[in-house]
Design a protein around this motif. Sequence first.
Motif, mmCIF file in Angstrom:
data_model
loop_
_atom_site.group_PDB
_atom_site.id
_atom_site.type_symbol
_atom_site.label_atom_id
_atom_site.label_comp_id
_atom_site.label_asym_id
_atom_site.label_seq_id
_atom_site.Cartn_x
_atom_site.Cartn_y
_atom_site.Cartn_z
ATOM 1 N N SER A 14 0.806 -1.213 0.000
ATOM 2 C CA SER A 14 0.000 0.000 0.000
ATOM 3 C C SER A 14 0.842 1.266 0.000
ATOM 4 C CB SER A 14 -0.942 0.006 1.210
ATOM 5 O OG SER A 14 -0.175 -0.032 2.396
ATOM 6 N N GLY A 15 2.126 1.126 0.264
ATOM 7 C CA GLY A 15 3.008 2.286 0.292
ATOM 8 C C GLY A 15 4.130 2.113 -0.686
ATOM 9 N N ASP A 16 5.103 2.991 -0.612
ATOM 10 C CA ASP A 16 6.231 2.851 -1.534
ATOM 11 C C ASP A 16 7.451 2.233 -0.860
ATOM 12 O OD1 ASP A 16 6.907 4.959 0.063
ATOM 13 O OD2 ASP A 16 7.227 6.393 -1.546
ATOM 14 N N GLY A 17 7.287 1.744 0.376
ATOM 15 C CA GLY A 17 8.376 1.019 1.031
ATOM 16 C C GLY A 17 8.393 -0.413 0.517
ATOM 17 N N SER A 18 9.556 -1.027 0.494
ATOM 18 C CA SER A 18 9.644 -2.401 0.009
ATOM 19 C C SER A 18 10.871 -3.070 0.607
ATOM 20 C CB SER A 18 9.732 -2.409 -1.514
ATOM 21 O OG SER A 18 10.910 -1.748 -1.934
ATOM 22 N N ARG A 19 10.972 -4.380 0.399
ATOM 23 C CA ARG A 19 12.166 -5.113 0.843
ATOM 24 C C ARG A 19 13.319 -4.759 -0.076
ATOM 25 N NH1 ARG A 19 11.164 -10.696 3.544
ATOM 26 N NH2 ARG A 19 9.052 -10.427 4.299
ATOM 27 N N GLN A 20 14.438 -4.448 0.551
ATOM 28 C CA GLN A 20 15.632 -4.128 -0.210
ATOM 29 C C GLN A 20 16.840 -4.685 0.538
ATOM 30 O OE1 GLN A 20 15.922 0.008 -1.367
ATOM 31 N NE2 GLN A 20 13.714 0.218 -1.343
ATOM 32 N N GLY A 21 17.948 -4.802 -0.156
ATOM 33 C CA GLY A 21 19.170 -5.267 0.466
ATOM 34 C C GLY A 21 19.871 -4.146 1.208
ATOM 35 N N TYR A 22 20.374 -4.453 2.412
ATOM 36 C CA TYR A 22 21.076 -3.471 3.231
ATOM 37 C C TYR A 22 22.292 -4.128 3.858
ATOM 38 C CZ TYR A 22 16.840 -0.645 2.932
ATOM 39 O OH TYR A 22 15.786 0.077 2.473
ATOM 40 N N ALA A 23 23.188 -3.308 4.373
ATOM 41 C CA ALA A 23 24.329 -3.788 5.140
ATOM 42 C C ALA A 23 24.411 -2.976 6.430
ATOM 43 C CB ALA A 23 25.623 -3.636 4.353
ATOM 44 N N TRP A 24 24.685 -3.672 7.548
ATOM 45 C CA TRP A 24 24.929 -3.012 8.828
ATOM 46 C C TRP A 24 26.379 -3.269 9.192
ATOM 47 C CZ3 TRP A 24 20.109 -4.746 7.646
ATOM 48 C CH2 TRP A 24 19.055 -3.861 7.897
ATOM 49 N N VAL A 25 27.016 -2.297 9.855
ATOM 50 C CA VAL A 25 28.445 -2.354 10.123
ATOM 51 C C VAL A 25 28.720 -2.103 11.608
ATOM 52 C CG1 VAL A 25 30.684 -1.309 9.556
ATOM 53 C CG2 VAL A 25 28.936 -1.536 7.794
ATOM 54 N N SER A 26 29.728 -2.812 12.140
ATOM 55 C CA SER A 26 30.174 -2.611 13.518
ATOM 56 C C SER A 26 31.694 -2.728 13.573
ATOM 57 C CB SER A 26 29.552 -3.667 14.434
ATOM 58 O OG SER A 26 30.094 -3.572 15.731
ATOM 59 N N ALA A 27 32.321 -1.864 14.358
ATOM 60 C CA ALA A 27 33.772 -1.937 14.540
ATOM 61 C C ALA A 27 34.144 -2.867 15.690
ATOM 62 C CB ALA A 27 34.345 -0.546 14.790
ATOM 63 N N ASP A 28 33.215 -3.102 16.625
ATOM 64 C CA ASP A 28 33.543 -3.880 17.823
ATOM 65 C C ASP A 28 32.628 -5.076 18.074
ATOM 66 O OD1 ASP A 28 31.184 -2.659 18.621
ATOM 67 O OD2 ASP A 28 32.119 -1.486 20.236
ATOM 68 N N PHE A 29 31.646 -5.328 17.223
ATOM 69 C CA PHE A 29 30.655 -6.397 17.326
ATOM 70 C C PHE A 29 29.634 -6.154 18.428
ATOM 71 C CE2 PHE A 29 29.100 -10.828 17.902
ATOM 72 C CZ PHE A 29 28.650 -11.011 16.610
ATOM 73 N N ASP A 30 29.749 -5.036 19.145
ATOM 74 C CA ASP A 30 28.784 -4.712 20.187
ATOM 75 C C ASP A 30 27.871 -3.562 19.763
ATOM 76 O OD1 ASP A 30 29.690 -6.605 22.117
ATOM 77 O OD2 ASP A 30 31.405 -5.312 22.517
ATOM 78 N N THR A 31 28.440 -2.574 19.102
ATOM 79 C CA THR A 31 27.694 -1.391 18.684
ATOM 80 C C THR A 31 27.587 -1.419 17.167
ATOM 81 O OG1 THR A 31 28.657 -0.190 20.530
ATOM 82 C CG2 THR A 31 27.601 1.104 18.797
ATOM 83 N N TRP A 32 26.354 -1.378 16.689
ATOM 84 C CA TRP A 32 26.096 -1.413 15.244
ATOM 85 C C TRP A 32 25.543 -0.067 14.804
ATOM 86 C CZ3 TRP A 32 27.200 -5.696 12.233
ATOM 87 C CH2 TRP A 32 27.646 -6.804 12.953
ATOM 88 N N LEU A 33 25.952 0.377 13.630
ATOM 89 C CA LEU A 33 25.396 1.623 13.103
ATOM 90 C C LEU A 33 23.886 1.461 12.974
ATOM 91 C CD1 LEU A 33 27.957 2.555 10.320
ATOM 92 C CD2 LEU A 33 27.768 3.493 12.643
ATOM 93 N N GLU A 34 23.124 2.449 13.431
ATOM 94 C CA GLU A 34 21.675 2.358 13.377
ATOM 95 C C GLU A 34 21.159 2.359 11.947
ATOM 96 O OE1 GLU A 34 19.401 4.883 15.951
ATOM 97 O OE2 GLU A 34 20.968 4.822 17.476
ATOM 98 N N ALA A 35 21.743 3.199 11.121
ATOM 99 C CA ALA A 35 21.296 3.281 9.734
ATOM 100 C C ALA A 35 22.011 2.233 8.901
ATOM 101 C CB ALA A 35 21.577 4.666 9.181
ATOM 102 N N PRO A 36 21.287 1.543 8.036
ATOM 103 C CA PRO A 36 21.949 0.563 7.168
ATOM 104 C C PRO A 36 22.762 1.235 6.089
ATOM 105 C CG PRO A 36 19.628 0.742 6.606
ATOM 106 C CD PRO A 36 19.874 1.637 7.798
#
Length: 168
Positions: free
Chosen positions: A146-168
């Motif tokens: 019903s909207g223009d959002g859809s499934r897409q490929g993303y990547a998330w990144v972390s330098a320490d495996f504990d804190t991940w960037l919020e934005a993909p």
Amino acid sequence: MWYYGMPVFLQGIPCYAESKDGISWIKPDLGQVEIQGNKKNNALLLTDESILGVSVIKDDDDPDPQRRYKMVYNPIQERGKVATKYGRPRSTLRTATSPDGIKWMPNIDYAIDVFAEQSSFFKFNGLFVVHAQAVFPGENGLVGPSGDGSRQGYAWVSADFDTWLEAP
């Protein structure tokens, strides 16, 4: 080898097996998870009841031997147990660490808290990277057909495996 065993539906259990040649496999009796009244199996114990996928790497660069192995997996948040943005059970990303790849310590927080189905996990140039398909609202704020959002490929990144960037 760590793999994703699917006993019923699409929800499964991470399992462990060993091989010297990649052809003949041994499924060690780990005694961690009760399945149909029996703990004689090779299933790995995590804190989540329902899981949709699992990826594991060995991180020889981590100075803490208790964090030598790292896992990213998709726990299913059940309706009524955890509030979901989309009003239904959903998949997100949780991490875990292990000294031996057998006994795991899951992180109590989610690495990311949006719908995401992971497809790969690796370390590159000192950064941990998770690829996943995710659903984000479109410009009009709606998600799905019903909207223009859809499934897409993303990547998330972390330098320490504990804190991940919020934005993909």
